[in-house]
Design a protein around this motif. Sequence first.
Motif, PDB file in Angstrom:
ATOM      1  N   ARG A   1      18.857  38.039 -22.219  1.00  0.00           N
ATOM      2  CA  ARG A   1      17.433  37.314 -21.013  1.00  0.00           C
ATOM      3  C   ARG A   1      17.919  35.465 -21.321  1.00  0.00           C
ATOM      4  NH1 ARG A   1      10.837  36.819 -21.194  1.00  0.00           N
ATOM      5  NH2 ARG A   1      10.995  35.616 -22.623  1.00  0.00           N
ATOM      6  N   ALA A   2      18.232  34.700 -22.651  1.00  0.00           N
ATOM      7  CA  ALA A   2      18.491  33.479 -22.830  1.00  0.00           C
ATOM      8  C   ALA A   2      20.100  33.596 -21.341  1.00  0.00           C
ATOM      9  CB  ALA A   2      19.043  32.731 -23.948  1.00  0.00           C
ATOM     10  N   LYS A   3      21.159  33.993 -21.828  1.00  0.00           N
ATOM     11  CA  LYS A   3      21.940  33.775 -20.905  1.00  0.00           C
ATOM     12  C   LYS A   3      21.947  33.589 -19.372  1.00  0.00           C
ATOM     13  CE  LYS A   3      25.810  35.714 -21.954  1.00  0.00           C
ATOM     14  NZ  LYS A   3      27.084  33.961 -22.764  1.00  0.00           N
ATOM     15  N   VAL A   4      20.185  34.560 -19.342  1.00  0.00           N
ATOM     16  CA  VAL A   4      19.940  34.931 -17.886  1.00  0.00           C
ATOM     17  C   VAL A   4      19.850  33.135 -17.257  1.00  0.00           C
ATOM     18  CG1 VAL A   4      19.527  35.316 -15.709  1.00  0.00           C
ATOM     19  CG2 VAL A   4      20.377  37.335 -17.410  1.00  0.00           C
ATOM     20  N   ASN A   5      18.856  32.886 -18.021  1.00  0.00           N
ATOM     21  CA  ASN A   5      17.506  31.779 -17.892  1.00  0.00           C
ATOM     22  C   ASN A   5      18.624  30.269 -17.783  1.00  0.00           C
ATOM     23  OD1 ASN A   5      14.785  32.567 -17.863  1.00  0.00           O
ATOM     24  ND2 ASN A   5      15.051  32.737 -19.013  1.00  0.00           N
ATOM     25  N   VAL A   6      20.215  30.416 -18.787  1.00  0.00           N
ATOM     26  CA  VAL A   6      21.286  29.266 -18.610  1.00  0.00           C
ATOM     27  C   VAL A   6      21.400  29.274 -16.717  1.00  0.00           C
ATOM     28  CG1 VAL A   6      23.288  28.848 -18.864  1.00  0.00           C
ATOM     29  CG2 VAL A   6      21.853  29.381 -20.459  1.00  0.00           C
ATOM     30  N   LEU A   7      21.620  30.315 -16.505  1.00  0.00           N
ATOM     31  CA  LEU A   7      22.187  30.707 -15.279  1.00  0.00           C
ATOM     32  C   LEU A   7      21.269  30.264 -14.252  1.00  0.00           C
ATOM     33  CD1 LEU A   7      23.973  34.739 -15.357  1.00  0.00           C
ATOM     34  CD2 LEU A   7      24.896  32.473 -15.288  1.00  0.00           C
ATOM     35  N   ALA A   8      19.709  30.620 -14.811  1.00  0.00           N
ATOM     36  CA  ALA A   8      18.708  30.023 -13.216  1.00  0.00           C
ATOM     37  C   ALA A   8      18.927  28.751 -13.025  1.00  0.00           C
ATOM     38  CB  ALA A   8      17.926  30.898 -13.669  1.00  0.00           C
ATOM     39  N   GLY A   9      19.140  28.470 -14.652  1.00  0.00           N
ATOM     40  CA  GLY A   9      18.910  26.914 -15.046  1.00  0.00           C
ATOM     41  C   GLY A   9      17.871  26.200 -15.358  1.00  0.00           C
ATOM     42  N   LYS A  10      17.997  27.043 -16.821  1.00  0.00           N
ATOM     43  CA  LYS A  10      16.209  27.252 -17.112  1.00  0.00           C
ATOM     44  C   LYS A  10      16.938  26.592 -18.948  1.00  0.00           C
ATOM     45  CE  LYS A  10      13.350  29.893 -13.675  1.00  0.00           C
ATOM     46  NZ  LYS A  10      12.523  31.312 -13.437  1.00  0.00           N
ATOM     47  N   PRO A  11      17.150  25.749 -19.258  1.00  0.00           N
ATOM     48  CA  PRO A  11      17.917  25.188 -20.237  1.00  0.00           C
ATOM     49  C   PRO A  11      16.729  25.481 -21.086  1.00  0.00           C
ATOM     50  CG  PRO A  11      18.265  23.486 -18.738  1.00  0.00           C
ATOM     51  CD  PRO A  11      17.707  24.785 -18.098  1.00  0.00           C
ATOM     52  N   GLU A  12      15.408  25.152 -21.100  1.00  0.00           N
ATOM     53  CA  GLU A  12      14.654  25.476 -22.239  1.00  0.00           C
ATOM     54  C   GLU A  12      14.039  26.419 -22.782  1.00  0.00           C
ATOM     55  OE1 GLU A  12      14.510  23.842 -19.871  1.00  0.00           O
ATOM     56  OE2 GLU A  12      14.152  21.498 -20.248  1.00  0.00           O
ATOM     57  N   ARG A  13      14.124  27.425 -21.641  1.00  0.00           N
ATOM     58  CA  ARG A  13      12.909  28.417 -21.679  1.00  0.00           C
ATOM     59  C   ARG A  13      14.664  29.494 -22.665  1.00  0.00           C
ATOM     60  NH1 ARG A  13      10.434  30.400 -16.319  1.00  0.00           N
ATOM     61  NH2 ARG A  13       9.066  28.831 -15.692  1.00  0.00           N
ATOM     62  N   ALA A  14      15.371  29.082 -22.546  1.00  0.00           N
ATOM     63  CA  ALA A  14      16.575  29.849 -22.936  1.00  0.00           C
ATOM     64  C   ALA A  14      16.782  29.559 -24.637  1.00  0.00           C
ATOM     65  CB  ALA A  14      18.290  29.443 -22.430  1.00  0.00           C
ATOM     66  N   LEU A  15      16.724  28.329 -24.904  1.00  0.00           N
ATOM     67  CA  LEU A  15      16.092  27.970 -25.845  1.00  0.00           C
ATOM     68  C   LEU A  15      15.579  28.339 -26.522  1.00  0.00           C
ATOM     69  CD1 LEU A  15      17.817  25.922 -27.879  1.00  0.00           C
ATOM     70  CD2 LEU A  15      15.809  24.096 -26.660  1.00  0.00           C
ATOM     71  N   SER A  16      14.671  28.724 -26.004  1.00  0.00           N
ATOM     72  CA  SER A  16      13.159  29.586 -26.535  1.00  0.00           C
ATOM     73  C   SER A  16      13.878  31.113 -26.192  1.00  0.00           C
ATOM     74  CB  SER A  16      12.114  29.470 -25.725  1.00  0.00           C
ATOM     75  OG  SER A  16      10.768  30.048 -26.533  1.00  0.00           O
ATOM     76  N   ASP A  17      14.448  31.563 -25.585  1.00  0.00           N
ATOM     77  CA  ASP A  17      14.368  32.494 -26.134  1.00  0.00           C
ATOM     78  C   ASP A  17      15.757  32.528 -26.892  1.00  0.00           C
ATOM     79  OD1 ASP A  17      12.748  34.166 -23.957  1.00  0.00           O
ATOM     80  OD2 ASP A  17      14.779  34.193 -22.296  1.00  0.00           O
ATOM     81  N   LEU A  18      16.490  32.174 -27.467  1.00  0.00           N
ATOM     82  CA  LEU A  18      17.843  32.271 -28.872  1.00  0.00           C
ATOM     83  C   LEU A  18      17.114  31.617 -29.949  1.00  0.00           C
ATOM     84  CD1 LEU A  18      20.084  29.480 -26.741  1.00  0.00           C
ATOM     85  CD2 LEU A  18      20.434  32.712 -27.209  1.00  0.00           C
TER      86      LEU A  18
ATOM     87  N   GLN B   1      23.696  20.337 -24.192  1.00  0.00           N
ATOM     88  CA  GLN B   1      22.966  19.880 -22.625  1.00  0.00           C
ATOM     89  C   GLN B   1      21.914  19.310 -22.257  1.00  0.00           C
ATOM     90  OE1 GLN B   1      21.294  23.594 -19.970  1.00  0.00           O
ATOM     91  NE2 GLN B   1      22.708  22.946 -18.400  1.00  0.00           N
ATOM     92  N   LEU B   2      20.729  19.755 -23.586  1.00  0.00           N
ATOM     93  CA  LEU B   2      19.600  18.978 -24.046  1.00  0.00           C
ATOM     94  C   LEU B   2      19.989  17.591 -24.208  1.00  0.00           C
ATOM     95  CD1 LEU B   2      17.173  21.944 -23.674  1.00  0.00           C
ATOM     96  CD2 LEU B   2      17.679  21.181 -22.359  1.00  0.00           C
ATOM     97  N   GLY B   3      21.625  17.867 -24.825  1.00  0.00           N
ATOM     98  CA  GLY B   3      22.338  15.809 -25.187  1.00  0.00           C
ATOM     99  C   GLY B   3      21.311  16.030 -26.579  1.00  0.00           C
ATOM    100  N   ALA B   4      21.305  17.258 -27.325  1.00  0.00           N
ATOM    101  CA  ALA B   4      20.951  16.674 -28.789  1.00  0.00           C
ATOM    102  C   ALA B   4      21.881  17.563 -29.244  1.00  0.00           C
ATOM    103  CB  ALA B   4      20.107  17.939 -29.023  1.00  0.00           C
ATOM    104  N   LYS B   5      22.893  16.507 -28.989  1.00  0.00           N
ATOM    105  CA  LYS B   5      24.286  16.937 -29.608  1.00  0.00           C
ATOM    106  C   LYS B   5      24.473  17.045 -30.952  1.00  0.00           C
ATOM    107  CE  LYS B   5      25.721  14.714 -25.959  1.00  0.00           C
ATOM    108  NZ  LYS B   5      27.134  13.403 -25.235  1.00  0.00           N
TER     109      LYS B   5
END
Length: 249
Positions: A169-186, A209-213
């Motif tokens: 689900r995290a990977k699909v959230n990335v595809l959907a342009g929802k990186p914050e949700r992807a982060l939570s799922d990961l 992607q979120l800038g937390a390098k």
Amino acid sequence: MLGVALLVPAPVFAGPPTVLAQFFEQFDDEAGPPPSEDPGLGGLDFEDMEESDLGAGPERVPGWASGEAPGEGEEAIAGAVPPAFDPAERPVLLEGLYERLAQAKSSTEAEPITEAIEELWAMSGSDTVDLLMSRATQFANDSDVDLSLAVLDAVVDIAPDEAEAWYLRAKVNVLAGKPERALSDLRRALNLDEKHYRAITDLGLVLEQLGAKKEALKAYRQALAVNPYLDDAQAGVDALSREVEGQDI
């Protein structure tokens, strides 16, 4: 640097876990009994599926049919082949495989180990969960991201302790342009399997992607500690170590 290719289809196991069996044959002194010929999943048809069988997910998900449980799998790392794969044994099997992977001397040596690990990731022990995850992957690859997410919402409701469901689900959230949700799922996935090296790598990608390098660099290094032969994680380390740590020189 963040880029998501097509998702690898989640396999639907109608018979013995072949890759896993082949892998453990390399380490067992005695061969186990031959695998059974299970009939597998036949007559895929969602139309007869009860809504309750899909939990709280989408109203229609095409392509479902109940099937036989996985057939004969390998026993624990030191033993022979048991009559059937027991999902309760998966953490023990994975831990042994993770240890071997970290000690692999080359990518060639690591390859069959990663194949066995990733086969185990996909084996939840539930026909419903396994097939829904396979369908969600297919929908994502067909660019039907909303339907894929709807299916995966149902899967995490049905199997909240399944790390692979949260990871997918995290990977699909990335595809959907929802990186914050992807982060939570990961993070949910890694709470369940802290050595899921693909989830750790994707955690680095999303953090980057979120800038937390700095945090991303740490994640890439953690992924390589589990699996030293991850090209994406190594590329992340190579790029960010110069950018992040080079600033302090």
